[in-house]
Motif scaffolding. Sequence first.
Motif, mmCIF file in Angstrom:
data_model
loop_
_atom_site.group_PDB
_atom_site.id
_atom_site.type_symbol
_atom_site.label_atom_id
_atom_site.label_comp_id
_atom_site.label_asym_id
_atom_site.label_seq_id
_atom_site.Cartn_x
_atom_site.Cartn_y
_atom_site.Cartn_z
ATOM 1 N N LEU A 81 77.503 123.134 -22.029
ATOM 2 C CA LEU A 81 77.212 123.103 -20.590
ATOM 3 C C LEU A 81 76.030 123.981 -20.211
ATOM 4 C CD1 LEU A 81 80.825 123.153 -19.101
ATOM 5 C CD2 LEU A 81 79.233 121.211 -19.170
ATOM 6 N N ARG A 82 75.681 124.925 -21.060
ATOM 7 C CA ARG A 82 74.556 125.808 -20.757
ATOM 8 C C ARG A 82 73.222 125.246 -21.260
ATOM 9 N NH1 ARG A 82 78.348 129.653 -22.571
ATOM 10 N NH2 ARG A 82 77.204 130.006 -24.509
ATOM 11 N N GLN A 83 73.258 124.105 -21.935
ATOM 12 C CA GLN A 83 72.025 123.523 -22.463
ATOM 13 C C GLN A 83 71.245 122.806 -21.368
ATOM 14 O OE1 GLN A 83 71.403 124.448 -25.710
ATOM 15 N NE2 GLN A 83 73.296 125.516 -25.135
ATOM 16 N N ALA A 84 69.951 122.617 -21.607
ATOM 17 C CA ALA A 84 69.108 121.913 -20.633
ATOM 18 C C ALA A 84 69.638 120.503 -20.381
ATOM 19 C CB ALA A 84 67.667 121.859 -21.137
ATOM 20 N N SER A 85 70.155 119.855 -21.421
ATOM 21 C CA SER A 85 70.746 118.522 -21.285
ATOM 22 C C SER A 85 72.040 118.471 -22.091
ATOM 23 C CB SER A 85 69.781 117.442 -21.792
ATOM 24 O OG SER A 85 70.449 116.194 -21.897
ATOM 25 N N TYR A 89 72.505 117.388 -26.126
ATOM 26 C CA TYR A 89 73.201 118.285 -27.047
ATOM 27 C C TYR A 89 74.384 117.554 -27.694
ATOM 28 C CZ TYR A 89 75.798 122.267 -28.858
ATOM 29 O OH TYR A 89 76.471 123.138 -29.687
ATOM 30 N N ALA A 90 75.159 116.860 -26.883
ATOM 31 C CA ALA A 90 76.334 116.156 -27.399
ATOM 32 C C ALA A 90 75.921 115.030 -28.343
ATOM 33 C CB ALA A 90 77.157 115.604 -26.236
ATOM 34 N N TRP A 91 74.831 114.344 -28.015
ATOM 35 C CA TRP A 91 74.337 113.276 -28.882
ATOM 36 C C TRP A 91 73.946 113.828 -30.247
ATOM 37 C CZ3 TRP A 91 74.485 108.384 -29.696
ATOM 38 C CH2 TRP A 91 73.499 107.741 -30.470
ATOM 39 N N ALA A 92 73.332 115.009 -30.254
ATOM 40 C CA ALA A 92 72.959 115.650 -31.522
ATOM 41 C C ALA A 92 74.202 115.974 -32.342
ATOM 42 C CB ALA A 92 72.140 116.914 -31.254
ATOM 43 N N VAL A 93 75.279 116.396 -31.681
ATOM 44 C CA VAL A 93 76.544 116.673 -32.365
ATOM 45 C C VAL A 93 77.063 115.399 -33.036
ATOM 46 C CG1 VAL A 93 78.998 117.240 -32.034
ATOM 47 C CG2 VAL A 93 77.224 118.656 -30.948
ATOM 48 N N LEU A 94 77.077 114.298 -32.291
ATOM 49 C CA LEU A 94 77.558 113.032 -32.853
ATOM 50 C C LEU A 94 76.711 112.615 -34.060
ATOM 51 C CD1 LEU A 94 79.337 110.467 -32.791
ATOM 52 C CD2 LEU A 94 77.602 109.468 -31.288
ATOM 53 N N LYS A 95 75.391 112.676 -33.916
ATOM 54 C CA LYS A 95 74.524 112.250 -35.021
ATOM 55 C C LYS A 95 74.726 113.127 -36.256
ATOM 56 C CE LYS A 95 70.623 110.382 -34.707
ATOM 57 N NZ LYS A 95 69.200 110.037 -34.545
ATOM 58 N N LEU A 172 70.331 111.033 -23.299
ATOM 59 C CA LEU A 172 70.842 111.296 -24.648
ATOM 60 C C LEU A 172 69.761 111.859 -25.572
ATOM 61 C CD1 LEU A 172 73.055 108.140 -25.299
ATOM 62 C CD2 LEU A 172 73.848 110.450 -24.845
ATOM 63 N N LEU A 173 68.562 111.330 -25.458
ATOM 64 C CA LEU A 173 67.488 111.750 -26.355
ATOM 65 C C LEU A 173 66.696 112.934 -25.812
ATOM 66 C CD1 LEU A 173 66.082 108.306 -27.611
ATOM 67 C CD2 LEU A 173 67.925 109.701 -28.557
ATOM 68 N N GLY A 174 66.972 113.320 -24.557
ATOM 69 C CA GLY A 174 66.267 114.454 -23.970
ATOM 70 C C GLY A 174 64.816 114.154 -23.644
ATOM 71 N N VAL A 175 64.543 112.902 -23.237
ATOM 72 C CA VAL A 175 63.183 112.491 -22.867
ATOM 73 C C VAL A 175 63.251 111.785 -21.517
ATOM 74 C CG1 VAL A 175 62.454 112.259 -25.283
ATOM 75 C CG2 VAL A 175 63.392 110.271 -24.092
#
Length: 200
Positions: A81-85, A89-95, A172-175
């Motif tokens: 929750l403290r991340q910019a997105s 962040y969650a998508w990176a965890v899944l990948k 999801l991709l932060g773009v």
Amino acid sequence: MSEDRDRRLPTGEPARAATAEIAVGPQESGRRLTLTFEAFWATHAGKWLAYAYLHTGGREAAREVARAAYERLRRVWPHALRQASVEAYAWAVLKEEVMEWLYDRRQPTALTGTAAFAVVTHALLRECQQQFAMLESQLGLYAAISRLPERQCDVIVLRHVIGYGDAQIAALLGVDEVTVRSYASRGRRKLAAALGIDQG
């Protein structure tokens, strides 16, 4: 391995978060965290399960990967929750969970072998009829998509298989959405070039 990753995550709470917890009480704060996490997971769970299935090639394996991502994300949710997105962040965890599952079993992604992958082909054929009208076999397109750069492949899969819109993919991709459309456009051009199709 995932425990090692989690230990590397920052654990210090910012002052404002600590103040908020004191104001509402730790029990209420915990309840809110749980609610926000469950709401987030309910929004994405089905689509993330589909993504895991595309790469693992099996329903039970996909459930295993999704459960691992769920548990890891739940443990670090205050940090997320403290991340910019949160989405990125969650998508990176899944990948990471998908890649770890594949690595542990010494197997490549099942992306081109899963039945659901045909959805990508059909969607691309509809979207780019002129470019891909001469394609006799879908296997060439399967292989070409799997060879795209990671971000372009992600956009094609997230759009045409998982069913995310451009705004959701951007989160999801932060773009931004313009970048998502650019990835999609470049991906289609690379597919056409890889398949030797003249785009006119």
